[in-house]
Design a protein around this motif. Structure first.
Motif, short mmCIF file in Angstrom:
data_model
loop_
_atom_site.label_atom_id
_atom_site.label_comp_id
_atom_site.label_asym_id
_atom_site.label_seq_id
_atom_site.Cartn_x
_atom_site.Cartn_y
_atom_site.Cartn_z
N HIS A 73 0.87 -1.19 0.00
CA HIS A 73 0.00 0.00 0.00
C HIS A 73 0.90 1.22 0.00
CE1 HIS A 73 1.10 0.01 4.21
NE2 HIS A 73 0.67 -1.23 4.29
N GLY A 74 0.30 2.39 -0.20
CA GLY A 74 1.11 3.60 -0.16
C GLY A 74 0.65 4.61 -1.18
N ALA A 75 1.43 5.67 -1.31
CA ALA A 75 1.07 6.77 -2.21
C ALA A 75 1.54 6.44 -3.63
CB ALA A 75 1.70 8.07 -1.71
N PHE A 76 0.80 5.58 -4.30
CA PHE A 76 1.14 5.14 -5.66
C PHE A 76 -0.12 5.25 -6.51
CE2 PHE A 76 3.89 2.79 -2.72
CZ PHE A 76 5.12 3.27 -3.14
N THR A 77 -0.45 6.47 -6.86
CA THR A 77 -1.71 6.75 -7.55
C THR A 77 -1.90 5.85 -8.77
OG1 THR A 77 -1.61 9.02 -6.80
CG2 THR A 77 -3.05 8.58 -8.69
N GLY A 78 -3.05 5.24 -8.83
CA GLY A 78 -3.38 4.42 -10.00
C GLY A 78 -2.89 3.00 -9.93
N GLU A 79 -2.19 2.63 -8.85
CA GLU A 79 -1.64 1.27 -8.77
C GLU A 79 -2.51 0.35 -7.92
OE1 GLU A 79 1.06 -0.05 -10.31
OE2 GLU A 79 1.32 1.80 -11.43
N ILE A 80 -2.27 -0.94 -8.06
CA ILE A 80 -3.04 -1.97 -7.36
C ILE A 80 -2.05 -2.93 -6.72
CG2 ILE A 80 -4.66 -3.91 -7.72
CD1 ILE A 80 -6.06 -1.38 -8.48
N SER A 81 -2.29 -3.33 -5.47
CA SER A 81 -1.31 -4.17 -4.78
C SER A 81 -1.77 -5.63 -4.69
CB SER A 81 -1.07 -3.65 -3.37
OG SER A 81 -2.22 -3.89 -2.56
N ALA A 82 -0.81 -6.49 -4.31
CA ALA A 82 -1.12 -7.92 -4.19
C ALA A 82 -2.24 -8.19 -3.18
CB ALA A 82 0.16 -8.69 -3.82
N PRO A 83 -2.23 -7.58 -1.99
CA PRO A 83 -3.34 -7.88 -1.06
C PRO A 83 -4.71 -7.48 -1.62
CG PRO A 83 -1.54 -6.77 0.10
CD PRO A 83 -1.19 -6.75 -1.36
N MET A 84 -4.74 -6.42 -2.45
CA MET A 84 -6.02 -6.02 -3.07
C MET A 84 -6.49 -7.10 -4.04
SD MET A 84 -5.07 -2.08 -3.92
CE MET A 84 -4.64 -0.93 -2.61
N LEU A 85 -5.54 -7.74 -4.69
CA LEU A 85 -5.89 -8.77 -5.68
C LEU A 85 -6.32 -10.07 -5.00
CD1 LEU A 85 -3.01 -8.18 -8.26
CD2 LEU A 85 -5.38 -7.38 -8.38
N THR A 86 -5.59 -10.47 -3.97
CA THR A 86 -5.98 -11.72 -3.29
C THR A 86 -7.34 -11.55 -2.61
OG1 THR A 86 -4.63 -11.08 -1.38
CG2 THR A 86 -3.64 -12.60 -2.93
N ASP A 87 -7.61 -10.34 -2.14
CA ASP A 87 -8.90 -10.07 -1.50
C ASP A 87 -10.07 -10.28 -2.47
OD1 ASP A 87 -10.43 -9.03 0.75
OD2 ASP A 87 -10.81 -7.31 -0.56
N LEU A 88 -9.80 -10.09 -3.77
CA LEU A 88 -10.85 -10.29 -4.79
C LEU A 88 -10.88 -11.73 -5.30
CD1 LEU A 88 -10.61 -7.07 -6.99
CD2 LEU A 88 -12.35 -7.67 -5.32
N GLY A 89 -9.98 -12.55 -4.78
CA GLY A 89 -9.99 -13.95 -5.20
C GLY A 89 -8.95 -14.30 -6.25
N CYS A 90 -8.03 -13.39 -6.54
CA CYS A 90 -6.99 -13.72 -7.54
C CYS A 90 -6.04 -14.78 -6.99
CB CYS A 90 -6.16 -12.49 -7.89
SG CYS A 90 -7.04 -11.33 -8.91
N ARG A 91 -5.70 -15.75 -7.82
CA ARG A 91 -4.70 -16.75 -7.45
C ARG A 91 -3.42 -16.55 -8.25
NH1 ARG A 91 -6.66 -22.10 -7.92
NH2 ARG A 91 -4.48 -22.60 -7.60
N TYR A 92 -3.54 -15.90 -9.40
CA TYR A 92 -2.39 -15.69 -10.29
C TYR A 92 -2.26 -14.22 -10.62
CZ TYR A 92 -2.42 -20.72 -11.30
OH TYR A 92 -2.36 -22.09 -11.21
N VAL A 93 -1.07 -13.84 -11.08
CA VAL A 93 -0.89 -12.49 -11.63
C VAL A 93 0.14 -12.55 -12.76
CG1 VAL A 93 0.82 -11.88 -9.81
CG2 VAL A 93 -0.33 -10.07 -11.10
N ILE A 94 -0.21 -11.96 -13.89
CA ILE A 94 0.73 -11.87 -15.02
C ILE A 94 1.72 -10.74 -14.70
CG2 ILE A 94 0.95 -11.34 -17.49
CD1 ILE A 94 -1.98 -12.36 -17.81
N ILE A 95 2.99 -11.02 -14.87
CA ILE A 95 4.00 -10.01 -14.55
C ILE A 95 4.99 -9.89 -15.71
CG2 ILE A 95 5.96 -9.47 -13.01
CD1 ILE A 95 4.28 -10.54 -10.71
#
Ligand code: PGA
Length: 261
Positions: A73-95
């Motif tokens: 988390h932090g002051a990163f306007t427009g960005e999305i973090s891993a905990p935000m993604l897991t909270d929505l049910g994401c299991r994978y992330v393309i990097i």
């Protein structure tokens, strides 16, 4: 070594609103309700993650994001973090998709930070590597994908390798309709596999290596039957549920034929 179940991921890129995404998923579930043991992964845009997550709940489909930031988390306007993604049910992330590298200036160091952050949060990274046409033409394909893999995975513990997927995506094949040949894919995948095993010995076998770049229902079977190809990262063709369902079917069939079933 027992064949790992293939992984087929659909990268929706910047396509589909949340409601359009739900319609795609409904059609896909009607056509291919149970792709298992193939791992089927859907990567809609951030704005459709919650709706798609609900639409696939209780099905064997898994959810992926297309990108993330490495800080929690932090002051990163427009960005999305891993905990935000897991909270929505994401299991994978393309990097490290080549569009992120090329159009948004992501470098190997940022990509490595993202891979490590994903693993810390129990998100499975799908790390993309691949050379441009100019790099292939001048004979530096192996050097490029070796650099991307080595830098992208710097500091990764061997115990994390089972959670990691690599996607070999030659830049010249992405969205061009000009896929690599299965032999070209095998060639690059062998380089990547060798590098994984040189770095992590036997643990390097646990990493799946997908092919991506103009995979369609017409050419998927060729890739899925090719040596060292453990699945596909599909862009354009995954937006059509009929095509994506066919690709999942080929993956299931190729697994059955590998197992002699
Ligand atoms: P494509 O995209 O299948 O449309 O070539 C693949 C990707 O970018 O992951």
């Amino acid at each position: 070594m027992a064949a790992r179940p293939p992984l087929i991921a659909g990268n929706w890129k910047m396509h589909k609103t949340a409601s359009e995404g739900v319609a795609v998923v409904r059609e896909l579930l009607a056509l291919a309700a149970d792709p298992s043991p193939v791992e089927a992964v859907l990567a809609p845009p951030f704005t459709a993650l919650a709706a798609v997550s609900q639409a696939i709940a209780g099905s064997p489909y898994a959810l992926a994001a297309q990108n993330m930031h490495w800080e929690d988390h932090g002051a990163f306007t427009g960005e999305i973090s891993a905990p935000m993604l897991t909270d929505l049910g994401c299991r994978y992330v393309i990097i490290g998709h080549s569009e992120r590298r090329r159009l948004f200036g992501e470098d190997d160091r940022m990509i490595n930070n993202k891979v490590r952050a994903a693993l810390r949060h129990d998100l499975r990274p799908i790390l993309c590597v691949g050379e441009t046409l100019a790099e292939r033409d001048c004979g530096s394909m192996n050097a490029v994908i070796t650099r991307q893999l080595t830098n992208g995975l710097a500091g990764i513990e061997p115990t994390a390798l089972g959670h990691l997927t690599i996607a070999y995506e030659p830049v010249w094949a992405i969205g061009t309709g000009q896929a690599a040949t299965p032999a070209q894919a095998t060639d690059a995948h062998r380089t990547l596999r060798q590098l994984l095993m040189d770095t992590w010995a036997d643990a390097g076998r646990a990493v799946r290596i997908l092919y991506g770049g103009s995979v369609t229902a017409e050419n998927a079977a060729g890739f899925l039957g090719a040596a060292e190809v453990s699945g596909a990262l599909v862009g354009g063709a995954c937006l059509d549920p009929k095509s994506f369902a066919k690709i999942l079917r080929f993956a299931k069939d190729s697994l059955a034929s590998h197992q002699g079933a």
